[in-house]
Each structure stands twice: as C-alpha cells, then as structure tokens.
Design a protein around this motif. Structure first.
Motif, PDB file in Angstrom:
ATOM      1  N   ILE A  94      22.155  54.894  25.506  1.00 14.09           N
ATOM      2  CA  ILE A  94      22.521  54.919  24.080  1.00 14.09           C
ATOM      3  C   ILE A  94      24.027  54.785  23.911  1.00 14.09           C
ATOM      4  CG2 ILE A  94      22.530  56.300  21.965  1.00 14.09           C
ATOM      5  CD1 ILE A  94      19.930  57.588  22.884  1.00 14.09           C
ATOM      6  N   GLY A  95      24.792  55.521  24.711  1.00 12.88           N
ATOM      7  CA  GLY A  95      26.245  55.529  24.569  1.00 12.88           C
ATOM      8  C   GLY A  95      26.896  54.185  24.823  1.00 12.88           C
ATOM      9  N   THR A  96      26.242  53.342  25.606  1.00 13.25           N
ATOM     10  CA  THR A  96      26.851  52.060  25.976  1.00 13.25           C
ATOM     11  C   THR A  96      26.894  51.075  24.813  1.00 13.25           C
ATOM     12  OG1 THR A  96      26.833  50.374  27.716  1.00 13.25           O
ATOM     13  CG2 THR A  96      24.722  50.881  26.695  1.00 13.25           C
ATOM     14  N   VAL A  97      26.153  51.348  23.730  1.00 13.67           N
ATOM     15  CA  VAL A  97      26.120  50.398  22.607  1.00 13.67           C
ATOM     16  C   VAL A  97      27.349  50.527  21.707  1.00 13.67           C
ATOM     17  CG1 VAL A  97      23.603  50.498  22.621  1.00 13.67           C
ATOM     18  CG2 VAL A  97      24.863  51.896  20.984  1.00 13.67           C
ATOM     19  N   VAL A  98      28.142  51.599  21.884  1.00 16.97           N
ATOM     20  CA  VAL A  98      29.286  51.834  21.007  1.00 16.97           C
ATOM     21  C   VAL A  98      30.261  50.659  21.063  1.00 16.97           C
ATOM     22  CG1 VAL A  98      31.287  53.307  20.555  1.00 16.97           C
ATOM     23  CG2 VAL A  98      29.077  54.341  21.131  1.00 16.97           C
ATOM     24  N   THR A  99      30.615  50.237  22.279  1.00 18.86           N
ATOM     25  CA  THR A  99      31.566  49.131  22.438  1.00 18.86           C
ATOM     26  C   THR A  99      31.028  47.849  21.823  1.00 18.86           C
ATOM     27  OG1 THR A  99      32.325  50.111  24.509  1.00 18.86           O
ATOM     28  CG2 THR A  99      32.943  47.828  24.094  1.00 18.86           C
ATOM     29  N   THR A 100      29.748  47.575  22.041  1.00 18.03           N
ATOM     30  CA  THR A 100      29.145  46.350  21.519  1.00 18.03           C
ATOM     31  C   THR A 100      29.193  46.319  19.998  1.00 18.03           C
ATOM     32  OG1 THR A 100      27.635  46.356  23.411  1.00 18.03           O
ATOM     33  CG2 THR A 100      27.100  44.900  21.579  1.00 18.03           C
ATOM     34  N   GLU A 101      28.888  47.436  19.369  1.00 20.92           N
ATOM     35  CA  GLU A 101      28.924  47.501  17.908  1.00 20.92           C
ATOM     36  C   GLU A 101      30.343  47.263  17.391  1.00 20.92           C
ATOM     37  OE1 GLU A 101      26.643  47.627  15.680  1.00 20.92           O
ATOM     38  OE2 GLU A 101      24.830  48.222  16.722  1.00 20.92           O
ATOM     39  N   LEU A 102      31.332  47.812  18.090  1.00 22.27           N
ATOM     40  CA  LEU A 102      32.724  47.605  17.680  1.00 22.27           C
ATOM     41  C   LEU A 102      33.135  46.140  17.837  1.00 22.27           C
ATOM     42  CD1 LEU A 102      34.439  50.786  19.192  1.00 22.27           C
ATOM     43  CD2 LEU A 102      33.998  50.311  16.782  1.00 22.27           C
ATOM     44  N   LEU A 103      32.676  45.519  18.929  1.00 18.89           N
ATOM     45  CA  LEU A 103      33.031  44.116  19.174  1.00 18.89           C
ATOM     46  C   LEU A 103      32.414  43.187  18.137  1.00 18.89           C
ATOM     47  CD1 LEU A 103      32.648  43.872  23.063  1.00 18.89           C
ATOM     48  CD2 LEU A 103      34.766  43.809  21.749  1.00 18.89           C
ATOM     49  N   ALA A 104      31.277  43.584  17.581  1.00 21.64           N
ATOM     50  CA  ALA A 104      30.579  42.722  16.631  1.00 21.64           C
ATOM     51  C   ALA A 104      31.266  42.676  15.271  1.00 21.64           C
ATOM     52  CB  ALA A 104      29.132  43.194  16.455  1.00 21.64           C
ATOM     53  N   ILE A 105      32.140  43.652  15.007  1.00 22.24           N
ATOM     54  CA  ILE A 105      32.878  43.656  13.738  1.00 22.24           C
ATOM     55  C   ILE A 105      33.898  42.519  13.782  1.00 22.24           C
ATOM     56  CG2 ILE A 105      34.384  45.001  12.227  1.00 22.24           C
ATOM     57  CD1 ILE A 105      33.196  47.517  13.498  1.00 22.24           C
ATOM     58  N   SER A 106      34.010  41.793  12.706  1.00 31.00           N
ATOM     59  CA  SER A 106      34.861  40.598  12.679  1.00 31.00           C
ATOM     60  C   SER A 106      36.341  40.969  12.549  1.00 31.00           C
ATOM     61  CB  SER A 106      34.432  39.680  11.528  1.00 31.00           C
ATOM     62  OG  SER A 106      33.117  39.238  11.724  1.00 31.00           O
ATOM     63  N   VAL A 107      36.904  41.499  13.623  1.00 26.36           N
ATOM     64  CA  VAL A 107      38.344  41.811  13.613  1.00 26.36           C
ATOM     65  C   VAL A 107      39.033  41.121  14.792  1.00 26.36           C
ATOM     66  CG1 VAL A 107      38.140  44.003  12.384  1.00 26.36           C
ATOM     67  CG2 VAL A 107      37.887  43.956  14.879  1.00 26.36           C
ATOM     68  N   HIS A 108      38.475  39.954  15.199  1.00 27.84           N
ATOM     69  CA  HIS A 108      39.024  39.245  16.352  1.00 27.84           C
ATOM     70  C   HIS A 108      40.506  38.944  16.186  1.00 27.84           C
ATOM     71  CE1 HIS A 108      34.772  38.778  16.953  1.00 27.84           C
ATOM     72  NE2 HIS A 108      34.971  38.254  18.140  1.00 27.84           N
ATOM     73  N   GLN A 109      40.900  38.666  14.939  1.00 28.60           N
ATOM     74  CA  GLN A 109      42.291  38.307  14.714  1.00 28.60           C
ATOM     75  C   GLN A 109      43.232  39.475  14.971  1.00 28.60           C
ATOM     76  OE1 GLN A 109      39.875  38.450  12.542  1.00 28.60           O
ATOM     77  NE2 GLN A 109      40.471  39.432  10.609  1.00 28.60           N
ATOM     78  N   LEU A 110      42.685  40.695  15.056  1.00 27.84           N
ATOM     79  CA  LEU A 110      43.517  41.868  15.305  1.00 27.84           C
ATOM     80  C   LEU A 110      43.709  42.138  16.792  1.00 27.84           C
ATOM     81  CD1 LEU A 110      42.111  44.357  12.611  1.00 27.84           C
ATOM     82  CD2 LEU A 110      44.087  42.841  12.446  1.00 27.84           C
ATOM     83  N   GLY A 111      43.037  41.361  17.649  1.00 26.22           N
ATOM     84  CA  GLY A 111      43.103  41.608  19.086  1.00 26.22           C
ATOM     85  C   GLY A 111      44.518  41.635  19.625  1.00 26.22           C
ATOM     86  N   VAL A 112      45.340  40.670  19.225  1.00 22.56           N
ATOM     87  CA  VAL A 112      46.707  40.609  19.726  1.00 22.56           C
ATOM     88  C   VAL A 112      47.526  41.803  19.255  1.00 22.56           C
ATOM     89  CG1 VAL A 112      47.560  39.226  17.779  1.00 22.56           C
ATOM     90  CG2 VAL A 112      48.707  39.087  19.999  1.00 22.56           C
ATOM     91  N   TYR A 113      47.224  42.316  18.046  1.00 24.43           N
ATOM     92  CA  TYR A 113      47.966  43.473  17.538  1.00 24.43           C
ATOM     93  C   TYR A 113      47.571  44.748  18.286  1.00 24.43           C
ATOM     94  CZ  TYR A 113      49.059  40.201  13.813  1.00 24.43           C
ATOM     95  OH  TYR A 113      49.485  39.096  13.109  1.00 24.43           O
ATOM     96  N   PHE A 114      46.277  44.878  18.613  1.00 24.33           N
ATOM     97  CA  PHE A 114      45.847  46.007  19.443  1.00 24.33           C
ATOM     98  C   PHE A 114      46.562  45.961  20.796  1.00 24.33           C
ATOM     99  CE2 PHE A 114      41.933  46.283  16.760  1.00 24.33           C
ATOM    100  CZ  PHE A 114      42.021  47.634  16.466  1.00 24.33           C
ATOM    101  N   PHE A 115      46.652  44.758  21.370  1.00 19.80           N
ATOM    102  CA  PHE A 115      47.290  44.608  22.674  1.00 19.80           C
ATOM    103  C   PHE A 115      48.773  44.981  22.611  1.00 19.80           C
ATOM    104  CE2 PHE A 115      49.559  41.974  25.821  1.00 19.80           C
ATOM    105  CZ  PHE A 115      48.998  42.490  26.982  1.00 19.80           C
TER     106      PHE A 115
END
Length: 313
Positions: A94-115
């Motif tokens: 069950i716990g492993t789905v947390v990351t997948t759910e977060l990745l599915a949110i359309s915030v790809h453009q924020l990836g460089v800012y997180f980095f």
C-alpha cells in the motif's frame, strides 16, 4: 535513428529517474530510518498493526523493497518473527503507491525547481537540511527523468505496430504482465516501471488495460529484490521473501479477470491518463492487502509448508 530517438532518451530518462529514487531514498533514510526500524520492531504485534506499520514505513522510505530488506534483516536477527512480517508485507504494497500518485499530478514543469531547491538545501551545514535537500532534489529528478523518457513518444508513434496498441489491453494482458515483471526485475524499481506505463498511456501509445497489466507485472517483478536479499539469511528471512512472492503473484493472477472493471472505475474517477494508471495501482494494492488481511494465519501455514519451516510464536 533508433539509437537517437529511442535508446538515448529512454536510457537517459530512466537513469535520471532511478538516480532520483536512490537520492530521495538515501535522504529519507537519514531522516527517518531509525524511526522506521522502531515502527517495524515494536508496532507489528497483530496483522492490522503490521499493515499500518508497513504502510507508514514504506511511505517514509519511499521503497517497498527497502522496507522488505529491512524486515528480512530484522527477522534474521530475531527482532521480528515471521508471523509479524505478513502484515508488514501487505502494508508495504500500500505504501509504495504514494510516490506514483505524486508523480501522476501534472507538476512536471516544477521538476527543475525541486532540483534547484534540493541543491541549495544540500549545501547547508546541518545534517537534517542536507538530507531534506536530497529528498527534494531526488523528487525533482523523478519528474525530470519522466520528461526525458517522454522524448521517445514521437518515435513510437511512427511505428506501424503501434497502430494496434489499442487492442493490446484485450489480447495481451499476460504479455503486459510479463513485460512489467521483466522490466522491474531488471531495473529493480516498480515505481520506474509504473512511470513508463503512465507516460506511454499519456501519449496514447498503449491502452489503459495494457498499462494496468504492466503495473500488475511490476508488483511481481519487485519481489526479485527481496529474494536476492534473503539468500544469505536464515529460514525466517527466506520465509519473508517467499511470503512476498506468493502474496503478489496470487494477488495479480486473481485480479486479472477484473482488469476491465478496474479500467471502467478509474476512467470514471478521472480523465487524466496518468492519474488513471496511478489510481489503478492504488486500488489494486489496497484491495489485495485488505482482502488478504483476514487470512494471514492460513497464509502463514501455507508459507511454512512451502518452506518446510516451523511456526514461530
């Protein structure tokens, strides 16, 4: 052509994604590893508390494989009994789905800012801030890796065999499961396999049922890590790995007839293809774990029979 348009973007994106997973996991371990050990060592007296503990520990460490290897180590050291681990295995799924759910949110453009934020935090002198920087930067790398892997979409769209992709969901469920199994066994990350399935679905290169089949296969493929980690342990440690394999394999093959129904359900929940795949994984993992929970004693006896072990208190 194939090298430039397929192999390079896929390999580069996958490398960035897996590196991000590793960096994020190391950061979480620096922040929460001892807490996770305490949770697993003390809060697993019943299957229900074990499930909750496994869910929390996996959500903290962002890796079901890491939690299972930790559990195998604790069982080998006789800090936990095999009976205690069954609930944890169910919770880890069950716990492993947390990351997948977060990745599915359309915030790809924020990836460089997180980095960038992660890099700034990593330069700070305090250990907690440096670890937080690894988590944040690793999270950004996940999105950057997914964006890079999306570069293969134009090449795949040009292939004639992709015209029949819409039929794969009905005719190639077992092939999809096999692909998800093999890919996860090779790259050692069910999350990365799920991310690839999400990308291909988003680009309409594969059907949703086929993506779900790939995700189900990744649940079996992730067992390889635990099997390898248990090889040098005692009987109890090997029993944990066998239990993980049996639970995941039985769950997947019992769920195959319900893939069409699951497809309809997630399509009703959202029109976002990436969220559809993520929700399908979440529903599958939660349902399988909750349905298996009342039968933990019977399952324990089955594993002990398979491994020729003896029951532990």
């Amino acid at each position: 052509m194939v090298m430039k348009d397929l192999v390079i973007p896929l390999a580069a994106g996958l490398a960035i994604f897996l590196f991000g997973m590793q960096v994020m996991r190391i950061g979480f371990e620096h922040l929460f590893l001892e807490k996770a050990k305490k949770i697993l060592g003390t809060l697993t007296r019943t299957p229900v508390t074990g499930l909750v503990s496994g869910t929390v520990a996996t959500a903290i460490l962002q890796s079901s494989s890491a939690v299972l290897l930790l559990v195998i180590g604790l069982t080998h050291a006789r800090i936990m009994t095999f009976r205690q681990t069954i609930g944890v295995i169910l919770g880890a799924n069950i716990g492993t789905v947390v990351t997948t759910e977060l990745l599915a949110i359309s915030v790809h453009q924020l990836g460089v800012y997180f980095f960038i934020l992660g890099a700034v935090l990593f330069l700070c002198p305090r250990t907690a801030l440096r670890a937080s920087g690894m988590v944040t930067g690793g999270f950004g790398l996940l999105f950057l890796g997914m964006e890079t892997m999306q570069g293969i979409a134009p090449f795949l769209e040009s292939l004639s065999w992709m015209e029949n992709a819409s039929q794969w969901g009905q005719k190639g469920i077992l092939s999809g499961i096999g692909f998800g199994l093999l890919l996860t066994a090779v790259i050692q990350s069910s999350t990365a396999t799920t991310a690839i399935a999400m990308n291909l679905t988003y680009e309409q290169l594969i059907s949703l049922p086929l993506a779900i089949a790939i995700v189900l296969g990744s649940n079996i493929g992730t067992c390889v890590t635990a099997l390898l980690g248990s090889m040098a342990t005692n009987l109890a440690g090997r029993q944990v790995a066998v239990a993980h394999v049996l639970l995941n394999v039985l769950g997947v093959f019992l769920f195959i007839p319900f893939i069409p129904l699951l497809t309809v359900i997630v399509e009703q929940l959202t029109s976002n293809p990436m969220l559809q795949v993520a929700h399908a994984q979440t529903i599958f993992n939660v349902l399988c774990s909750l349905l298996a929970l009342p039968f933990t004693k019977a399952f324990e006896r089955m594993v002990l029979f398979v491994t020729r072990g003896s029951a532990q208190a």
